[in-house]
Design an enzyme around this catalytic site. Structure first.
Site, PDB file in Angstrom:
ATOM      1  N   HIS A  54       0.767  -1.183   0.037  1.00 20.82           N
ATOM      2  CA  HIS A  54      -0.283   0.026   0.159  1.00 20.82           C
ATOM      3  C   HIS A  54       0.997   1.256  -0.204  1.00 20.82           C
ATOM      4  CE1 HIS A  54      -4.215   1.798   1.194  1.00 20.82           C
ATOM      5  NE2 HIS A  54      -3.369   2.875   0.884  1.00 20.82           N
ATOM      6  N   HIS A  56       1.594   5.177  -2.108  1.00 27.13           N
ATOM      7  CA  HIS A  56       1.219   6.148  -2.954  1.00 27.13           C
ATOM      8  C   HIS A  56       2.296   7.072  -3.647  1.00 27.13           C
ATOM      9  CE1 HIS A  56      -3.056   6.200  -1.347  1.00 27.13           C
ATOM     10  NE2 HIS A  56      -2.509   5.889  -0.486  1.00 27.13           N
ATOM     11  N   ARG A  58       2.547   8.675  -6.125  1.00 27.94           N
ATOM     12  CA  ARG A  58       2.319  10.052  -6.771  1.00 27.94           C
ATOM     13  C   ARG A  58       2.930  10.176  -8.231  1.00 27.94           C
ATOM     14  NH1 ARG A  58      -1.043  10.501  -2.766  1.00 27.94           N
ATOM     15  NH2 ARG A  58      -0.270  11.401  -0.854  1.00 27.94           N
ATOM     16  N   ASN A  88      -5.252   6.176  -6.782  1.00 28.86           N
ATOM     17  CA  ASN A  88      -5.845   7.844  -6.549  1.00 28.86           C
ATOM     18  C   ASN A  88      -4.624   8.608  -7.087  1.00 28.86           C
ATOM     19  OD1 ASN A  88      -4.086   7.123  -4.299  1.00 28.86           O
ATOM     20  ND2 ASN A  88      -5.357   8.580  -3.044  1.00 28.86           N
ATOM     21  N   GLU A 139      -6.929   1.127  -3.568  1.00 29.63           N
ATOM     22  CA  GLU A 139      -7.872   1.110  -2.308  1.00 29.63           C
ATOM     23  C   GLU A 139      -9.184   1.975  -2.985  1.00 29.63           C
ATOM     24  OE1 GLU A 139      -7.370   4.014   0.675  1.00 29.63           O
ATOM     25  OE2 GLU A 139      -5.340   4.549  -0.242  1.00 29.63           O
ATOM     26  N   HIS A 173     -11.076   0.891   1.193  1.00 29.08           N
ATOM     27  CA  HIS A 173     -10.890   2.023   2.356  1.00 29.08           C
ATOM     28  C   HIS A 173     -12.047   2.238   3.044  1.00 29.08           C
ATOM     29  CE1 HIS A 173      -8.838   6.025   3.577  1.00 29.08           C
ATOM     30  NE2 HIS A 173     -10.097   6.022   4.181  1.00 29.08           N
ATOM     31  N   HIS A 218      -5.426  -0.493   6.032  1.00 35.34           N
ATOM     32  CA  HIS A 218      -5.243   0.423   7.184  1.00 35.34           C
ATOM     33  C   HIS A 218      -6.147   0.188   8.081  1.00 35.34           C
ATOM     34  CE1 HIS A 218      -7.295   2.781   4.621  1.00 35.34           C
ATOM     35  NE2 HIS A 218      -6.270   3.188   3.667  1.00 35.34           N
ATOM     36  N   ASP A 285       0.994   2.450   3.975  1.00 36.42           N
ATOM     37  CA  ASP A 285       0.237   3.513   3.216  1.00 36.42           C
ATOM     38  C   ASP A 285       1.165   4.804   3.227  1.00 36.42           C
ATOM     39  OD1 ASP A 285      -1.877   5.160   2.310  1.00 36.42           O
ATOM     40  OD2 ASP A 285      -2.924   5.331   4.334  1.00 36.42           O
ATOM     41  N   HIS A 289       3.013  14.275   1.423  1.00 38.54           N
ATOM     42  CA  HIS A 289       2.579  15.666   1.002  1.00 38.54           C
ATOM     43  C   HIS A 289       3.805  16.407   1.342  1.00 38.54           C
ATOM     44  CE1 HIS A 289      -1.495  14.027   0.393  1.00 38.54           C
ATOM     45  NE2 HIS A 289      -1.400  13.654   1.524  1.00 38.54           N
TER      46      HIS A 289
HETATM   47  O1  DOR Z   1      -4.219   9.563   4.659  1.00 40.67           O
HETATM   48  C1  DOR Z   1      -4.591   9.187   3.664  1.00 40.67           C
HETATM   49  N1  DOR Z   1      -3.826   9.767   2.492  1.00 40.67           N
HETATM   50  N2  DOR Z   1      -5.124   8.124   3.488  1.00 40.67           N
HETATM   51  C2  DOR Z   1      -5.685   7.790   2.146  1.00 40.67           C
HETATM   52  O2  DOR Z   1      -6.537   6.911   2.261  1.00 40.67           O
HETATM   53  C3  DOR Z   1      -5.204   8.539   0.894  1.00 40.67           C
HETATM   54  C4  DOR Z   1      -4.107   9.219   1.397  1.00 40.67           C
HETATM   55  C5  DOR Z   1      -3.239   9.822   0.054  1.00 40.67           C
HETATM   56  O3  DOR Z   1      -3.419   9.348  -1.105  1.00 40.67           O
HETATM   57  O4  DOR Z   1      -2.872  11.151   0.430  1.00 40.67           O
END
Ligand code: DOR
Length: 422
Positions: A54, A56, A58, A88, A139, A173, A218, A285, A289
């Site tokens: 899991h 991301h 980006r 996503n 998710e 999710h 999660h 997860d 950011h």
């Molecule tokens: O905290 C999170 N951030 N939960 C998620 O399900 C998505 C993720 C994100 O992509 O930033």
């Protein structure tokens, strides 16, 4: 000729031996002959390298947060040899064209093996994504989160019918969001309570055809895990931040500890540790950011924390402190997640793909300045972690003594991939 020897390595079963590797595969465990390259592993523990199911990654318009290079460098520097990217993204992984473009880009840039999941939305081309090679789906957002809108029960029901029919795994999710603005970690936790997570698990369990496979992402509370286990065949993962961090122990409105599902109380966190043995999978997860985004007021700051590089170090530190067993960590970060995803897990055994992490037993202080995610911060700052000195990915020492060298990674396509004859 052997490509690589990990010399005098301590193996998970307690033996000390040389691991010989050729063509990306372990060819011998015992004493070694000559080799192109030898790494002295005296005193170091060699374990199969983890998969983080899991993350991301980006990239694209979100590259200020992370991209495939920095995200997968962060992975291998943390003992992770394979990642499963969540859909996503911008653009979203909702069409075969977007999906294939991301696979091609990851192939050229990733430092570790990778898989990419397909998106579940009202308009996503589920069949096209499955045939293009999505490993799994989701998710799937049953509640809104960063870059994900909540799906209606009707959309979830019809998507699960299609995916169940195809034999695809859907990852979920599960949350429920109470209305209103949140200004601190306590309010954030109350707005997305464990009771809502549990109720959403019940809802999704009720919408799924008997043959479809579900994996819950999660899980943050023992009560929701109990509901996951009420449907035979379900699996789930727990994130390191729900094991190692609780909201009351942080500064009340520090956005760096804001993620979905939120951090829980120390009491709830300790419940997860009490049931640690039964947790099938741990996944980070990893959701980076930028610092700038996290300096917004709490109510508008995005949810998500980086974690792919610190997952194994936190767990290995707990192993070396004698709090959990090495077998349990390997089961939850290698054997079980590969099994859940329908893939073959690496082992320290002749004939296995050589995905190996080499750990000293030396704990270090986790410091963002030593990590490799582009976001440049970590919620684990100042905590102890045992980092790998070397991570071998498909037979190549992609991370070794603080340096990266990229090799061709594997793409793990899902079972729906349609191959066209040459
Ligand atoms: O905290 C999170 N951030 N939960 C998620 O399900 C998505 C993720 C994100 O992509 O930033």
């Amino acid at each position: 000729m052997t490509d690589l020897v990990l010399k005098s390595a301590l193996l998970p079963d307690g033996r000390v031996a040389d691991i010989s590797i050729a063509g990306g595969v372990i060819t011998h465990i015992g004493s070694s002959g000559s080799s192109e390259k030898t790494i002295d592993c005296r005193g170091c523990l060699c374990v199969p390298a983890a998969i983080d199911m899991h993350v991301h990654m980006r990239d694209g318009p979100q590259s200020a947060k992370e991209d495939w290079v920095t995200g997968t460098q962060s992975a291998v520097a943390g003992g992770v040899a394979a990642v499963v990217d969540q859909p996503n993204t911008v653009p979203a992984m909702d069409s075969a064209a977007n999906f294939s473009a991301r696979v091609a880009h990851a192939h050229e840039t990733s430092f570790c093996h990778f898989a990419i999941n397909g998106s579940v939305t009202e308009t996503a081309d589920l069949t096209g994504l499955w045939e293009a090679g999505a490993l799994a789906f989701g998710e799937m957002f049953a509640a809104p989160s960063s870059y994900g809108s909540a799906l209606s029960p009707e959309t979830i029901r019809s998507a699960l019918a299609v995916l169940g029919n195809a034999g695809a795994l859907t990852t979920v999710h599960a949350e429920e969001v109470r209305p209103g603005e949140v200004h601190n970690l306590a309010e954030h936790a109350a707005s997305r309570p464990v009771s809502g997570e549990a109720a959403t698990v019940d809802l999704v369990n009720s919408l799924v055809p008997a043959t479809a496979r579900l994996h819950y992402c999660h899980m943050s509370g023992a009560a929701s895990i109990a509901r996951v286990m009420m449907r035979p065949g379900n699996s789930y993962e727990v994130a390191p931040h729900h094991l190692f961090l609780s909201w009351e122990e942080q500064s009340p409105s520090d956005t760096h500890f804001r993620m979905n599902p939120p951090l829980r109380t120390k009491t709830e966190r300790m419940e997860l540790w009490r049931m640690f043995e039964s947790i099938p999978a741990i996944a980070s997860d990893h959701a980076p950011h930028t610092t700038l985004e996290k300096t917004q007021p709490f109510s508008t700051a995005p949810s998500g924390v980086p974690g792919v590089e610190t997952m194994m170090p936190l767990l290995m530190n707990a192993v070396f402190e004698g709090k959990i067993s090495l077998d349990a960590v390997v089961a939850k970060t290698v054997t079980n997640p590969y099994h859940i995803l329908g893939l073959v897990a690496p082992k320290i055994a002749v004939g296995s793909r050589a995905d190996i992490a080499v750990y000293s037993r030396q704990p270090e202080t986790i410091l963002a300045e030593h990590l490799h995610s582009r976001c440049g911060w970590t919620p684990y700052e100042g905590m102890a972690g045992v980092f790998p000195l070397t991570t071998v990915v498909g037979g190549a020492p992609v991370w070794h003594n603080g340096e990266f060298s990229r090799d061709e990674p594997l793409w793990f396509a899902g079972k729906g991939k349609s191959f066209t004859a040459p």
